[in-house]
Design a protein around this motif. Structure first.
Motif, PDB file in Angstrom:
ATOM      1  N   ASN A  57      13.333  14.294  36.616  1.00 50.51           N
ATOM      2  CA  ASN A  57      13.140  12.804  36.935  1.00 50.51           C
ATOM      3  C   ASN A  57      11.998  13.293  36.190  1.00 50.51           C
ATOM      4  O   ASN A  57      11.721  13.679  35.092  1.00 50.51           O
ATOM      5  N   ARG A  58      11.687  12.006  36.357  1.00 50.22           N
ATOM      6  CA  ARG A  58      10.969  10.781  34.721  1.00 50.22           C
ATOM      7  C   ARG A  58       9.206  12.149  35.116  1.00 50.22           C
ATOM      8  O   ARG A  58       8.597  12.195  33.799  1.00 50.22           O
ATOM      9  N   GLY A  59       8.615  12.156  35.990  1.00 52.76           N
ATOM     10  CA  GLY A  59       7.751  13.006  35.671  1.00 52.76           C
ATOM     11  C   GLY A  59       7.111  14.759  35.438  1.00 52.76           C
ATOM     12  O   GLY A  59       6.764  14.897  35.103  1.00 52.76           O
ATOM     13  N   GLU A  60       8.776  14.694  35.088  1.00 51.46           N
ATOM     14  CA  GLU A  60       8.833  15.937  34.979  1.00 51.46           C
ATOM     15  C   GLU A  60       8.675  16.494  33.468  1.00 51.46           C
ATOM     16  O   GLU A  60       9.008  15.473  32.406  1.00 51.46           O
ATOM     17  N   ALA A  61       7.490  17.792  33.117  1.00 46.93           N
ATOM     18  CA  ALA A  61       7.387  17.749  31.891  1.00 46.93           C
ATOM     19  C   ALA A  61       8.921  18.063  31.087  1.00 46.93           C
ATOM     20  O   ALA A  61      10.299  18.665  31.235  1.00 46.93           O
ATOM     21  N   PHE A  62       8.388  17.266  29.826  1.00 47.03           N
ATOM     22  CA  PHE A  62       9.307  17.195  28.861  1.00 47.03           C
ATOM     23  C   PHE A  62       9.117  17.780  27.339  1.00 47.03           C
ATOM     24  O   PHE A  62       8.650  17.440  26.707  1.00 47.03           O
ATOM     25  N   LEU A  63       9.122  18.829  27.068  1.00 47.83           N
ATOM     26  CA  LEU A  63       8.642  19.742  25.683  1.00 47.83           C
ATOM     27  C   LEU A  63       9.282  20.399  25.326  1.00 47.83           C
ATOM     28  O   LEU A  63       8.723  20.168  23.681  1.00 47.83           O
ATOM     29  N   PRO A  64      10.482  20.314  24.860  1.00 44.57           N
ATOM     30  CA  PRO A  64      11.153  21.320  23.521  1.00 44.57           C
ATOM     31  C   PRO A  64      10.797  20.247  22.968  1.00 44.57           C
ATOM     32  O   PRO A  64      11.420  18.855  22.658  1.00 44.57           O
ATOM     33  N   ILE A  65       9.763  20.785  21.108  1.00 44.68           N
ATOM     34  CA  ILE A  65      10.239  19.892  20.582  1.00 44.68           C
ATOM     35  C   ILE A  65      10.591  19.128  19.292  1.00 44.68           C
ATOM     36  O   ILE A  65      10.919  17.874  19.542  1.00 44.68           O
ATOM     37  N   LEU A  66      11.912  19.872  19.146  1.00 46.84           N
ATOM     38  CA  LEU A  66      12.924  19.398  19.077  1.00 46.84           C
ATOM     39  C   LEU A  66      14.324  18.796  19.948  1.00 46.84           C
ATOM     40  O   LEU A  66      14.270  17.091  19.353  1.00 46.84           O
ATOM     41  N   GLN A  67      13.775  18.337  20.917  1.00 48.39           N
ATOM     42  CA  GLN A  67      14.034  17.492  21.790  1.00 48.39           C
ATOM     43  C   GLN A  67      13.429  16.483  22.266  1.00 48.39           C
ATOM     44  O   GLN A  67      14.220  14.979  21.660  1.00 48.39           O
ATOM     45  N   THR A  68      12.144  16.667  21.674  1.00 41.75           N
ATOM     46  CA  THR A  68      11.331  15.295  22.177  1.00 41.75           C
ATOM     47  C   THR A  68      11.269  14.443  20.914  1.00 41.75           C
ATOM     48  O   THR A  68      11.149  13.561  20.976  1.00 41.75           O
ATOM     49  N   ASN A  69      10.720  15.087  19.767  1.00 41.79           N
ATOM     50  CA  ASN A  69      10.918  14.766  18.565  1.00 41.79           C
ATOM     51  C   ASN A  69      12.438  13.177  18.453  1.00 41.79           C
ATOM     52  O   ASN A  69      12.400  12.526  18.107  1.00 41.79           O
ATOM     53  N   VAL A 116      17.296  11.457  11.177  1.00 42.44           N
ATOM     54  CA  VAL A 116      17.683  12.439  12.170  1.00 42.44           C
ATOM     55  C   VAL A 116      17.711  14.013  11.235  1.00 42.44           C
ATOM     56  O   VAL A 116      17.335  14.849  11.935  1.00 42.44           O
ATOM     57  N   ALA A 117      18.086  14.354   9.959  1.00 39.69           N
ATOM     58  CA  ALA A 117      18.173  15.918   9.589  1.00 39.69           C
ATOM     59  C   ALA A 117      16.966  15.816   9.324  1.00 39.69           C
ATOM     60  O   ALA A 117      16.270  17.212   9.471  1.00 39.69           O
ATOM     61  N   LEU A 118      15.827  15.197   8.786  1.00 37.56           N
ATOM     62  CA  LEU A 118      14.362  15.267   8.334  1.00 37.56           C
ATOM     63  C   LEU A 118      13.595  16.319   9.566  1.00 37.56           C
ATOM     64  O   LEU A 118      13.207  16.715   9.866  1.00 37.56           O
ATOM     65  N   LEU A 119      14.027  14.922  10.991  1.00 41.63           N
ATOM     66  CA  LEU A 119      13.673  15.547  12.123  1.00 41.63           C
ATOM     67  C   LEU A 119      14.040  16.672  12.584  1.00 41.63           C
ATOM     68  O   LEU A 119      13.144  17.900  13.614  1.00 41.63           O
ATOM     69  N   VAL A 120      15.315  17.204  12.801  1.00 33.28           N
ATOM     70  CA  VAL A 120      15.433  18.166  13.202  1.00 33.28           C
ATOM     71  C   VAL A 120      15.255  19.354  12.168  1.00 33.28           C
ATOM     72  O   VAL A 120      14.557  20.576  12.379  1.00 33.28           O
ATOM     73  N   LYS A 121      14.474  19.415  10.914  1.00 30.83           N
ATOM     74  CA  LYS A 121      14.355  20.348   9.877  1.00 30.83           C
ATOM     75  C   LYS A 121      12.887  20.700  10.555  1.00 30.83           C
ATOM     76  O   LYS A 121      12.175  21.643  10.402  1.00 30.83           O
ATOM     77  N   LEU A 122      12.082  19.049  10.452  1.00 34.95           N
ATOM     78  CA  LEU A 122      10.384  19.377  11.130  1.00 34.95           C
ATOM     79  C   LEU A 122      10.336  19.946  12.390  1.00 34.95           C
ATOM     80  O   LEU A 122       9.464  20.865  12.019  1.00 34.95           O
ATOM     81  N   SER A 123      11.496  19.606  13.564  1.00 38.64           N
ATOM     82  CA  SER A 123      11.242  20.689  13.922  1.00 38.64           C
ATOM     83  C   SER A 123      11.202  21.531  14.257  1.00 38.64           C
ATOM     84  O   SER A 123      10.582  23.052  14.896  1.00 38.64           O
ATOM     85  N   GLU A 124      12.551  22.147  13.107  1.00 33.59           N
ATOM     86  CA  GLU A 124      12.551  24.111  13.273  1.00 33.59           C
ATOM     87  C   GLU A 124      11.222  24.635  13.081  1.00 33.59           C
ATOM     88  O   GLU A 124      10.785  25.634  12.897  1.00 33.59           O
ATOM     89  N   LEU A 125      11.228  23.677  11.709  1.00 39.47           N
ATOM     90  CA  LEU A 125       9.246  23.947  10.947  1.00 39.47           C
ATOM     91  C   LEU A 125       7.929  24.215  11.960  1.00 39.47           C
ATOM     92  O   LEU A 125       7.632  25.096  11.773  1.00 39.47           O
ATOM     93  N   ILE A 126       8.330  23.488  12.799  1.00 39.94           N
ATOM     94  CA  ILE A 126       7.112  23.688  13.465  1.00 39.94           C
ATOM     95  C   ILE A 126       6.979  24.999  15.114  1.00 39.94           C
ATOM     96  O   ILE A 126       6.207  25.265  15.075  1.00 39.94           O
ATOM     97  N   ILE A 127       8.369  25.068  15.588  1.00 39.76           N
ATOM     98  CA  ILE A 127       8.922  25.530  15.825  1.00 39.76           C
ATOM     99  C   ILE A 127       8.771  27.137  15.538  1.00 39.76           C
ATOM    100  O   ILE A 127       7.844  27.751  15.925  1.00 39.76           O
ATOM    101  N   ASP A 128       9.323  27.317  14.386  1.00 39.66           N
ATOM    102  CA  ASP A 128       8.429  28.595  13.407  1.00 39.66           C
ATOM    103  C   ASP A 128       7.348  29.006  13.244  1.00 39.66           C
ATOM    104  O   ASP A 128       6.894  30.674  13.031  1.00 39.66           O
TER     105      ASP A 128
END
Length: 167
Positions: A57-69, A116-128
């Motif tokens: 639902n709309r109010g549910e936390a949407f957190l994984p940075i890879l998905q949100t970015n 898209v490729a840059l955002l995937v890499k950025l998200s992976e770096l943030i996670i790591d």
């Protein structure tokens, strides 16, 4: 009158964003599907299926940075392309934080696939590399913070802007 497309950063996302447009606007749908195709190639997930998940639902936390970015970029890019394809062409673009990627693509600086490729890499770096953090939004008068200076202590910093003129 000049038209400026403004693109937001983290914090503007929620489950179901753009679903009505996806269901009713063919241009928006085609763009969402095109971006999602690239996301599947680079990240192995369908962000379209995640944001349109009927069990969320709309109010549910949407957190994984890879998905949100990727979701934010997918929505912003698709909405902008939909407008352009319908004759609303911007005279300029501006992006805040993550929104800079959408602005760069819409302005022609980089291709959607590269973003898209840059955002995937950025998200992976943030996670790591980055420690877990958080974000809070408080809708109230700035005096709440001025009167409670000890509300944020330690390593937490607060930046706020006076809210002027309404809801």
């Amino acid at each position: 009158m000049e038209k400026i497309f403004m693109f937001a950063g983290q914090g503007c996302h929620f489950y179901g964003m753009g679903k009505k447009l996806y269901e009713t606007n063919l241009d928006f749908r085609r763009n969402i599907d095109a971006v999602d195709h690239e996301i599947v190639k680079f990240a192995g997930i369908s962000v379209r299926d995640i944001i349109f998940d009927e069990n969320k639902n709309r109010g549910e936390a949407f957190l994984p940075i890879l998905q949100t970015n990727l979701a934010i970029f997918m929505y912003e890019y698709s909405a902008a392309q939909m407008m352009i394809q319908n004759g609303i062409v911007p005279d300029g673009v501006i992006g805040a934080s993550l929104g800079e990627f959408s602005g760069a693509v819409i302005s022609g600086m980089i291709e959607m696939q590269d973003a898209v490729a840059l955002l995937v890499k950025l998200s992976e770096l943030i996670i790591d590399k980055a420690p877990m953090g958080g974000m809070i939004t408080v809708f109230d008068d700035a005096s709440v913070f001025q009167n409670c200076k000890d509300i944020f202590t330690g390593s937490c910093y607060l930046v706020f802007k006076e809210h002027v003129g309404g809801a």
